[in-house]
Design an enzyme around this catalytic site. Structure first.
Site, PDB file in Angstrom:
ATOM      1  N   GLU A 151       0.856  -1.189   0.000  1.00 31.11           N
ATOM      2  CA  GLU A 151       0.000   0.000   0.000  1.00 31.11           C
ATOM      3  C   GLU A 151       0.890   1.237   0.000  1.00 31.11           C
ATOM      4  O   GLU A 151       1.828   1.301   0.813  1.00 31.11           O
ATOM      5  CB  GLU A 151      -0.860   0.048   1.274  1.00 31.11           C
ATOM      6  CG  GLU A 151      -2.083  -0.829   1.239  1.00 31.11           C
ATOM      7  CD  GLU A 151      -2.960  -0.649   2.484  1.00 31.11           C
ATOM      8  OE1 GLU A 151      -4.158  -0.432   2.322  1.00 31.11           O
ATOM      9  OE2 GLU A 151      -2.441  -0.739   3.610  1.00 31.11           O
ATOM     10  N   ASN A 189      -5.741  -2.926   6.668  1.00 34.18           N
ATOM     11  CA  ASN A 189      -5.959  -3.104   8.113  1.00 34.18           C
ATOM     12  C   ASN A 189      -7.277  -2.516   8.605  1.00 34.18           C
ATOM     13  O   ASN A 189      -7.787  -2.930   9.644  1.00 34.18           O
ATOM     14  CB  ASN A 189      -4.783  -2.526   8.902  1.00 34.18           C
ATOM     15  CG  ASN A 189      -3.542  -3.381   8.716  1.00 34.18           C
ATOM     16  OD1 ASN A 189      -3.658  -4.588   8.490  1.00 34.18           O
ATOM     17  ND2 ASN A 189      -2.373  -2.781   8.791  1.00 34.18           N
TER      18      ASN A 189
HETATM   19  C1  CAA Z   1      -0.591  -6.039   9.891  1.00 34.41           C
HETATM   20  C2  CAA Z   1      -0.344  -5.308   8.631  1.00 34.41           C
HETATM   21  O1  CAA Z   1       0.030  -4.136   8.688  1.00 34.41           O
HETATM   22  C3  CAA Z   1      -0.611  -5.874   7.295  1.00 34.41           C
HETATM   23  C4  CAA Z   1      -0.418  -7.348   7.128  1.00 34.41           C
HETATM   24  O2  CAA Z   1       0.626  -7.796   6.788  1.00 34.41           O
HETATM   25  S1  CAA Z   1      -1.741  -8.281   7.521  1.00 34.41           S
HETATM   26  C5  CAA Z   1      -1.193  -9.933   7.236  1.00 34.41           C
HETATM   27  C6  CAA Z   1      -1.267 -10.290   5.780  1.00 34.41           C
HETATM   28  N1  CAA Z   1      -0.844 -11.642   5.617  1.00 34.41           N
HETATM   29  C7  CAA Z   1      -1.685 -12.670   5.568  1.00 34.41           C
HETATM   30  O3  CAA Z   1      -2.903 -12.492   5.622  1.00 34.41           O
HETATM   31  C8  CAA Z   1      -1.051 -14.020   5.482  1.00 34.41           C
HETATM   32  C9  CAA Z   1      -2.057 -15.133   5.501  1.00 34.41           C
HETATM   33  N2  CAA Z   1      -1.370 -16.405   5.375  1.00 34.41           N
HETATM   34  C10 CAA Z   1      -0.958 -16.888   4.173  1.00 34.41           C
HETATM   35  O4  CAA Z   1      -1.172 -16.274   3.134  1.00 34.41           O
HETATM   36  C11 CAA Z   1      -0.237 -18.202   4.188  1.00 34.41           C
HETATM   37  O5  CAA Z   1      -0.566 -18.886   5.363  1.00 34.41           O
HETATM   38  C12 CAA Z   1       1.341 -18.055   4.094  1.00 34.41           C
HETATM   39  C13 CAA Z   1       1.681 -17.477   2.725  1.00 34.41           C
HETATM   40  C14 CAA Z   1       1.910 -17.163   5.178  1.00 34.41           C
HETATM   41  C15 CAA Z   1       1.988 -19.402   4.270  1.00 34.41           C
HETATM   42  O6  CAA Z   1       1.459 -20.254   3.335  1.00 34.41           O
HETATM   43  P1  CAA Z   1       1.497 -21.848   3.527  1.00 34.41           P
HETATM   44  O7  CAA Z   1       1.057 -22.442   2.265  1.00 34.41           O
HETATM   45  O8  CAA Z   1       0.815 -22.232   4.758  1.00 34.41           O
HETATM   46  O9  CAA Z   1       2.966 -22.115   3.919  1.00 34.41           O
HETATM   47  P2  CAA Z   1       4.101 -22.748   3.132  1.00 34.41           P
HETATM   48  O10 CAA Z   1       3.632 -23.663   2.043  1.00 34.41           O
HETATM   49  O11 CAA Z   1       4.971 -23.308   4.174  1.00 34.41           O
HETATM   50  O12 CAA Z   1       4.774 -21.475   2.507  1.00 34.41           O
HETATM   51  C16 CAA Z   1       4.418 -20.932   1.259  1.00 34.41           C
HETATM   52  C17 CAA Z   1       5.518 -19.986   0.916  1.00 34.41           C
HETATM   53  O13 CAA Z   1       5.550 -18.925   1.856  1.00 34.41           O
HETATM   54  C18 CAA Z   1       6.881 -18.760   2.356  1.00 34.41           C
HETATM   55  N3  CAA Z   1       6.759 -18.414   3.753  1.00 34.41           N
HETATM   56  C19 CAA Z   1       5.919 -18.957   4.646  1.00 34.41           C
HETATM   57  N4  CAA Z   1       6.042 -18.321   5.813  1.00 34.41           N
HETATM   58  C20 CAA Z   1       6.998 -17.403   5.642  1.00 34.41           C
HETATM   59  C21 CAA Z   1       7.570 -16.441   6.491  1.00 34.41           C
HETATM   60  N5  CAA Z   1       7.181 -16.297   7.769  1.00 34.41           N
HETATM   61  N6  CAA Z   1       8.518 -15.626   5.991  1.00 34.41           N
HETATM   62  C22 CAA Z   1       8.916 -15.740   4.714  1.00 34.41           C
HETATM   63  N7  CAA Z   1       8.400 -16.625   3.866  1.00 34.41           N
HETATM   64  C23 CAA Z   1       7.454 -17.430   4.339  1.00 34.41           C
HETATM   65  C24 CAA Z   1       7.591 -20.051   2.185  1.00 34.41           C
HETATM   66  O14 CAA Z   1       8.947 -19.782   1.907  1.00 34.41           O
HETATM   67  C25 CAA Z   1       6.867 -20.670   1.027  1.00 34.41           C
HETATM   68  O15 CAA Z   1       7.544 -20.360  -0.164  1.00 34.41           O
HETATM   69  P3  CAA Z   1       8.434 -21.516  -0.826  1.00 34.41           P
HETATM   70  O16 CAA Z   1       7.461 -22.510  -1.357  1.00 34.41           O
HETATM   71  O17 CAA Z   1       9.177 -20.769  -1.872  1.00 34.41           O
HETATM   72  O18 CAA Z   1       9.313 -22.082   0.236  1.00 34.41           O
END
Ligand code: CAA
Ligand code: NDP
Length: 290
Positions: A151, A189
């Protein structure tokens, strides 16, 4: 022309921003007050780059090249060569204002300063700098290496040149920009955090357990993480700060932070980063705390 990125705060967001900036070829100077934070941050970045290598998204050569572009430091003077400094310290306006007072005298006069704030007023933060026209919000999502959105938020004084440079920088990271006006918590958010806060009320009122609420939203609404798991992932201190900014800034009782969220933060149960939140992460698998 932006070549060197300075990052303030080696927490989960600062490290993620360092990771994607270096992977895109920028030199990165990562600053934090604590040397152990820098050390842990560099290890996390290396681990996340290695994950991208093992899943075939990056070559090992590129991992090494990216890592070599990142320098950690506990001396704020090391930000003096940065063309763009991105502040990613704790979501606390007093802390951020203090940092701007320290970093502005060190920065090149024409360098840009941005904040990764999740919720705070860009215009108000800009007033604590010596360069409101070259200050704006560049708000990454967590986890930064995975999430496609950034954003962009202008303050009242942000000039067009700054906005254009930020847009180019984000495009160079291969991420998609969305533009939000300078209102409390912007777009993502403003919508996401009341949902998470409602999930915590649902727990507080005994409508469901941690497991029931997260399972309901994962399987019933196809969310990749349950709202309580996501709250722990973001950090409960950050969630509470965002709700407080929404509550104060929009003066509507619908944004009242759930007392249970307040209690968890007061206990120091901040989620994944402190080892305990709605789940306990200290064992082999996360265990619900309620
Ligand atoms: C608060 C604010 O100001 C704003 C915000 O950010 S709000 C939060 C926004 N974020 C979300 O809503 C995240 C919601 N969660 C997701 O989209 C998923 O659970 C996720 C992408 C985090 C993990 O996906 P998943 O399929 O369960 O995990 P997984 O298959 O292990 O990982 C997928 C990819 O994400 C990466 N990954 C997972 N967790 C990670 C982390 N903590 N840091 C870096 N990379 C990460 C992995 O490297 C993986 O990529 P590769 O295949 O290349 O290794
Ligand atoms: N978590 C999330 O999902 C998202 C967060 N954000 C925003 O990004 C920012 C950072 O959040 P996040 O990375 O999660 O937080 P973290 O708690 O993981 O990291 C904050 C870092 O800032 C450091 N810090 C605190 N004060 C100073 C200071 N005076 N000088 C230098 N470093 C300092 C902290 O060190 P120490 O721990 O030693 O105090 C810590 O390393 C916040 O504004 C947050 O709202 C934006 C998008 C998503």
């Amino acid at each position: 022309m932006i070549k060197t990125i300075g990052i303030i705060g080696a927490g989960q967001m600062g490290c993620g921003i360092a990771h994607v900036s270096a992977a895109a070829g920028y030199k990165v100077q990562l600053y934090d007050i604590a040397a152990d934070r820098i050390e842990a941050g560099l290890a996390t970045i290396n681990g996340n780059l290695a994950r991208q290598v093992s899943s075939g998204k990056m070559s090992d050569e590129d991992r090494k090249r990216a890592l070599a572009l990142i320098k950690g430091s506990v001396d704020i003077n090391d930000l003096s060569q940065a063309d763009l400094v991105i502040e990613a310290v704790t979501e606390d306006e007093t802390v951020k204002r203090k940092i701007y007072g320290q970093v502005c005298p060190v920065m090149k006069p024409d360098a840009l300063l941005a904040t990764n704030t999740s919720s705070l007023s860009i215009t108000r933060l800009a007033s604590a700098t010596d360069r409101p026209e070259r200050f704006m919000g560049i708000h990454f999502m967590n986890p930064v290496p995975v999430m496609k959105l950034v954003e962009l938020v202008r303050g009242i004084a942000t000039d067009e040149e700054t906005f254009r440079a930020a847009k180019e920088f984000v495009a160079h990271l291969d991420k998609t920009v969305t533009v939000a006006e300078d209102f409390p918590a912007f777009i993502v958010n403003r919508i996401l955090l009341p949902m998470i806060n409602e999930a915590i009320y649902t727990l507080y009122e005994g409508v469901g357990t941690v497991d029931a609420i997260d399972t309901a939203m994962k399987l019933g609404a196809n969310h990749p993480m349950g709202p309580l798991q996501l709250a722990d992932f973001i950090g409960l201190d950050t969630c509470l700060s965002i709700m407080q900014v929404l509550h104060d800034g929009l003066a509507d009782s619908k944004y009242r932070p759930c007392p249970l969220l307040v209690k968890y933060v007061e206990a120091g149960w901040l989620g994944r980063k402190s080892g305990r939140g709605f789940y306990d992460y200290r064992g082999d698998v996360p265990v619900p705390t309620r």
